[in-house]
Motif scaffolding. Sequence first.
Motif, short mmCIF file in Angstrom:
data_model
loop_
_atom_site.label_atom_id
_atom_site.label_comp_id
_atom_site.label_asym_id
_atom_site.label_seq_id
_atom_site.Cartn_x
_atom_site.Cartn_y
_atom_site.Cartn_z
N ASN A 238 48.33 -21.48 52.37
CA ASN A 238 47.68 -20.19 52.30
C ASN A 238 48.65 -19.11 51.87
N ALA A 239 48.12 -18.06 51.27
CA ALA A 239 48.92 -16.91 50.85
C ALA A 239 48.02 -15.68 50.86
N GLU A 240 48.57 -14.56 51.36
CA GLU A 240 47.79 -13.32 51.40
C GLU A 240 48.59 -12.19 50.76
N LEU A 241 47.94 -11.48 49.85
CA LEU A 241 48.56 -10.37 49.12
C LEU A 241 47.88 -9.07 49.52
N SER A 242 48.68 -8.09 49.89
CA SER A 242 48.16 -6.76 50.19
C SER A 242 48.05 -5.98 48.88
N VAL A 243 46.82 -5.85 48.39
CA VAL A 243 46.58 -5.16 47.12
C VAL A 243 46.74 -3.66 47.30
N SER A 244 46.27 -3.14 48.42
CA SER A 244 46.43 -1.73 48.77
C SER A 244 46.43 -1.64 50.29
N LEU A 267 35.49 -35.77 53.74
CA LEU A 267 35.39 -34.33 53.49
C LEU A 267 36.00 -33.88 52.17
N GLY A 268 37.20 -34.36 51.85
CA GLY A 268 37.82 -33.98 50.58
C GLY A 268 38.60 -32.69 50.66
N TYR A 269 38.58 -31.91 49.54
CA TYR A 269 39.42 -30.72 49.42
C TYR A 269 38.56 -29.49 49.16
N PHE A 270 38.97 -28.36 49.77
CA PHE A 270 38.29 -27.09 49.58
C PHE A 270 39.33 -26.03 49.25
N ASN A 271 39.01 -25.15 48.29
CA ASN A 271 39.89 -24.04 47.94
C ASN A 271 39.08 -22.74 48.00
N TYR A 272 39.65 -21.74 48.66
CA TYR A 272 38.94 -20.47 48.85
C TYR A 272 39.78 -19.32 48.30
N LEU A 273 39.09 -18.35 47.74
CA LEU A 273 39.70 -17.11 47.30
C LEU A 273 38.86 -15.97 47.87
N ARG A 274 39.48 -15.13 48.71
CA ARG A 274 38.73 -14.08 49.40
C ARG A 274 39.35 -12.71 49.12
N LEU A 275 38.52 -11.77 48.71
CA LEU A 275 38.92 -10.38 48.53
C LEU A 275 38.26 -9.58 49.67
N LYS A 276 39.09 -8.97 50.53
CA LYS A 276 38.56 -8.28 51.70
C LYS A 276 38.93 -6.81 51.67
N TRP A 277 37.94 -5.97 51.88
CA TRP A 277 38.14 -4.53 51.96
C TRP A 277 37.80 -4.08 53.37
#
Length: 279
Positions: A238-244, A267-277
């Motif tokens: 996992n990695a989280e970037l603070s955009v603002s 189950l296999g593999y899952f990849n998620y991309l989340r943009l949170k405000w």
Amino acid sequence: EGNSYFIHSVFDRVNLDWSKDKWQVRLGRQRINWGQNFVWDPNDVFNAYSFFDFDYEERPGSDAILVRYYTGPKSSLEFATAFAETWDDYNIAAMYRWNLANYDFQTLAGKVGPDYALGGGWSGAIGGAGFKGELTWFEPLDAPLEGGGAFIGAISGDYTLRSSLFVHSEIIYNSNARRLNSSRMPLDFLSESRSPKTLTFTEWSWFNEGSYQISPLLKAGLYSIYYPDEGSVFLGPNAELSVSDNVYLLFLGQFFLGSKNSVYGQLGYFNYLRLKWSF
């Protein structure tokens, strides 16, 4: 139409909080957090949740009443009831918390669904490293002391190095896991809230985590869970970037590794991309 109008409204949830002196009473939808650990909380008899449900930090909560009395600066007595449609689903429990030798201790007892429950936990430190643990015993209401009880215990340690590298390890034993039907576990296990008796689907599970603050705006880490009884492994880069100041971008992978006949092998593999405000 014309001069006639109507307004229709529905109350989805209500929360009332009253405090006076050493008393606090809270009624309505709420998160009653009695757990101590980061991943598995056998003491969290009201709002047990799945670690894999990463996109709900606040957790669903319960429709409940909580009465808390502060017996001292670092001690309290709590009583809580979570309402349900049937008596078998009601949770009613009391907890006492206190501090001794720089450790926070707690003990609880009550009715949790179809079981009596008795448990305890602690939170403290050893040489600068966090040291926590919880254990709970469940005994069936309809057949006490007839061999149907279950013991769930978890212990954890965590430490932050000077380099800002955070490491965390946690292990859980769940005697109830042998009674679970693992053939229907995969989808339920990933999303549904659960009782402490179904926190894991194997007797032993071992969690490890490492995370590092690469820069003030970027943090990266890796989760892993090893299930020795089944020979399965979970990996969560996992990695989280603070955009603002209030916008965050999260990448999370959930990789379930195991033989074809294992739970994780399905189950296999899952990849998620989340943009949170946050606002």
